[in-house]
Write an enzyme that holds these catalytic residues in place. Structure first.
Site, mmCIF file in Angstrom:
data_model
loop_
_atom_site.group_PDB
_atom_site.id
_atom_site.type_symbol
_atom_site.label_atom_id
_atom_site.label_comp_id
_atom_site.label_asym_id
_atom_site.label_seq_id
_atom_site.Cartn_x
_atom_site.Cartn_y
_atom_site.Cartn_z
ATOM 1 N N CYS A 1 45.398 15.647 61.160
ATOM 2 C CA CYS A 1 46.762 15.816 60.634
ATOM 3 C C CYS A 1 47.828 15.753 61.736
ATOM 4 O O CYS A 1 49.016 15.606 61.443
ATOM 5 C CB CYS A 1 46.889 17.130 59.877
ATOM 6 N N HIS B 1 54.675 18.206 59.167
ATOM 7 C CA HIS B 1 53.461 17.769 58.472
ATOM 8 C C HIS B 1 53.440 18.438 57.102
ATOM 9 O O HIS B 1 53.693 19.639 56.984
ATOM 10 C CB HIS B 1 52.233 18.167 59.303
ATOM 11 N N ASN C 1 48.649 16.682 50.995
ATOM 12 C CA ASN C 1 48.418 16.523 52.431
ATOM 13 C C ASN C 1 47.777 15.156 52.679
ATOM 14 O O ASN C 1 46.606 14.956 52.347
ATOM 15 C CB ASN C 1 47.520 17.660 52.919
HETATM 16 N N1 ACO Z 1 42.308 27.410 42.087
HETATM 17 C C1 ACO Z 1 42.171 28.704 41.747
HETATM 18 N N2 ACO Z 1 41.682 29.639 42.566
HETATM 19 C C2 ACO Z 1 41.316 29.226 43.811
HETATM 20 C C3 ACO Z 1 41.421 27.891 44.214
HETATM 21 C C4 ACO Z 1 41.924 26.963 43.320
HETATM 22 N N3 ACO Z 1 42.078 25.667 43.610
HETATM 23 N N4 ACO Z 1 40.978 27.794 45.503
HETATM 24 C C5 ACO Z 1 40.617 29.028 45.879
HETATM 25 N N5 ACO Z 1 40.799 29.897 44.854
HETATM 26 C C6 ACO Z 1 40.543 31.337 44.824
HETATM 27 C C7 ACO Z 1 39.530 31.759 45.872
HETATM 28 O O1 ACO Z 1 38.221 31.604 45.384
HETATM 29 C C8 ACO Z 1 39.907 33.221 46.056
HETATM 30 O O2 ACO Z 1 39.368 33.960 44.984
HETATM 31 P P1 ACO Z 1 38.826 35.458 45.211
HETATM 32 O O3 ACO Z 1 40.032 36.255 45.646
HETATM 33 O O4 ACO Z 1 38.306 35.837 43.864
HETATM 34 O O5 ACO Z 1 37.781 35.366 46.275
HETATM 35 C C9 ACO Z 1 41.422 33.236 45.886
HETATM 36 O O6 ACO Z 1 41.745 32.017 45.171
HETATM 37 C C10 ACO Z 1 42.189 33.258 47.210
HETATM 38 O O7 ACO Z 1 41.624 32.272 48.082
HETATM 39 P P2 ACO Z 1 42.241 31.985 49.503
HETATM 40 O O8 ACO Z 1 41.465 30.880 50.142
HETATM 41 O O9 ACO Z 1 42.361 33.264 50.281
HETATM 42 O O10 ACO Z 1 43.702 31.488 49.082
HETATM 43 P P3 ACO Z 1 44.953 31.130 49.988
HETATM 44 O O11 ACO Z 1 46.139 31.863 49.542
HETATM 45 O O12 ACO Z 1 44.623 31.181 51.446
HETATM 46 O O13 ACO Z 1 45.231 29.615 49.589
HETATM 47 C C11 ACO Z 1 44.873 27.438 50.548
HETATM 48 C C12 ACO Z 1 44.236 28.630 49.814
HETATM 49 C C13 ACO Z 1 45.902 26.811 49.619
HETATM 50 C C14 ACO Z 1 43.765 26.439 50.872
HETATM 51 C C15 ACO Z 1 45.560 27.936 51.846
HETATM 52 O O14 ACO Z 1 44.696 28.784 52.552
HETATM 53 C C16 ACO Z 1 45.989 26.784 52.733
HETATM 54 O O15 ACO Z 1 46.847 25.997 52.395
HETATM 55 N N6 ACO Z 1 45.433 26.707 53.945
HETATM 56 C C17 ACO Z 1 45.807 25.691 54.873
HETATM 57 C C18 ACO Z 1 44.850 24.592 54.717
HETATM 58 C C19 ACO Z 1 45.400 23.242 55.075
HETATM 59 O O16 ACO Z 1 46.520 22.921 54.850
HETATM 60 N N7 ACO Z 1 44.473 22.447 55.611
HETATM 61 C C20 ACO Z 1 44.748 21.088 55.881
HETATM 62 C C21 ACO Z 1 44.479 20.659 57.258
HETATM 63 S S1 ACO Z 1 45.180 21.631 58.478
HETATM 64 C C22 ACO Z 1 46.739 21.540 58.187
HETATM 65 O O17 ACO Z 1 47.180 20.508 57.829
HETATM 66 C C23 ACO Z 1 47.526 22.741 58.340
#
Ligand code: ACO
Length: 314
Positions: free
Chosen positions: A112, A241, A271
């Site tokens: 990214c 980004h 993304n």
């Molecule tokens: N739909 C519904 N529920 C979901 C989903 C989904 N698609 N995905 C995860 N959950 C659930 C999980 O199972 C968890 O449930 P639990 O509490 O019962 O265990 C709950 O939602 C919370 O999960 P988290 O992973 O803690 O959620 P978070 O608020 O962190 O959001 C996300 C997840 C959107 C992936 C976030 O962490 C994020 O955007 N991270 C950055 C990742 C990224 O952008 N990566 C790309 C490359 S690096 C970069 O570009 C920055």
């Protein structure tokens, strides 16, 4: 006399097939509300038969047209991609043929952060006089490495391409850039393929990546403005980004930049890794928000981790 690398053309392309949050909720356990609230993404574009080179070709031709130059005038092509069409040759060489250029062309892989790394590399060629006109492209077909049954990653990623044409300039252009890497986080975000298995998918510990992205990018954005001697008020636009609206707004808040000065396009394409910054840039240039002379801060982080920033006067 200073020699700058100036952006003289931008272009982008998104494949026509759209997968909405609603579409995803038919096949995986998620909802439009969850995805929108946690990420800001509403839909992503997905290739059907198009290759990474196909997307790059259209984005590049759009950028060349805006720059008013022919592909034969290019001195160098750098293509940032995580999803090359083949292990070899470089997708950049396929692009060279597709657009009718004859200059050296190579791929650069920094996930990214790929566009930031590629733009900084291109700047070095221009500053030293080794090249005068350089095409820098970010193009991705991430849908090929997404596990569409994994709700933690399938909601995030999309396909697309963005490109810029750089030209040597004595007036202005890229004012400052900074690249960073820390390889100790490999397991947080990677593709499981190590060439022993046939194929692999993106594996990510989302909440860990989220925290690291916010802390590293906030610090970097703040430091970039200090190093470049630019105050927040002097900054016209942040072009980040496009990974997650919560990451983007946290970084904007840290450098005291209102969201009205941040280019956000992720709701439309998710993304797109190396393509996301030039996609956002091209959107805002073509809709008239970004104008000649504006000061822009671009920043991004990706797997590795690698992250970086560029301050540019457009
Ligand atoms: N739909 C519904 N529920 C979901 C989903 C989904 N698609 N995905 C995860 N959950 C659930 C999980 O199972 C968890 O449930 P639990 O509490 O019962 O265990 C709950 O939602 C919370 O999960 P988290 O992973 O803690 O959620 P978070 O608020 O962190 O959001 C996300 C997840 C959107 C992936 C976030 O962490 C994020 O955007 N991270 C950055 C990742 C990224 O952008 N990566 C790309 C490359 S690096 C970069 O570009 C920055």
């Amino acid at each position: 006399m200073n020699r700058f690398a100036r952006i003289i053309g931008t272009g982008s392309y998104l494949p026509p097939t759209i997968i909405t949050n609603q579409d995803l909720s038919q096949t995986i356990d998620t909802t439009d509300e969850w995805i929108t609230t946690r990420t800001g993404i509403k839909q992503r574009h997905r290739v059907t038969t198009e290759s990474t080179c196909d997307l790059a070709k259209i984005a590049s031709n759009n950028a060349l047209e805006m720059a008013g130059i022919d592909a034969s005038e290019l001195d160098l092509i750098i293509l940032a991609t995580t999803t090359p069409d083949k292990i070899f040759p470089a997708t950049a060489t396929m692009l060279q043929q597709a657009i009718g250029a004859s200059c050296p062309a190579f791929d650069l892989q920094s996930v990214c952060a790929g566009f930031i790394f590629a733009l900084t590399t291109a700047e070095q060629y221009i500053k030293t006089g080794a090249a005068n006109k350089v095409l820098v492209v970010g193009s991705e077909t991430l849908s090929r490495i997404v596990d569409w049954s994994d709700r933690s990653t399938a909601i995030l990623f999309g396909d697309g391409a963005g490109a810029v044409v750089l030209s040597g300039s004595e007036e202005t252009g890229i004012l400052h850039s900074k690249l960073l890497s820390d390889g100790s986080y490999l397991s947080s975000l990677h593709v499981s393929n190590n060439f022993i298995n046939e194929s692999g998918f993106i594996k990510m510990t989302g909440n860990e990546v989220f925290k690291i992205a916010v802390s590293r990018l906030s610090l970097l954005a703040e430091q970039t403005l200090i190093d470049a001697g630019i105050t927040t008020d002097e900054l016209d636009w942040m072009v980040p980004h496009q990974a997650n609206i919560r990451i983007i707004s946290a970084v904007a808040k840290r450098i005291k930049t209102p969201m009205s000065k941040v280019i956000v396009t992720l709701e439309n394409h998710g993304n797109t890794s190396a393509a996301s910054i030039p996609l956002a840039l091209d959107t805002a240039v073509r809709d008239g928000r970004i104008k000649k002379g504006d000061k822009l801060l671009m920043e991004g982080i990706g797997g590795g981790f690698s992250w970086g920033s560029i301050l540019v006067q457009f």
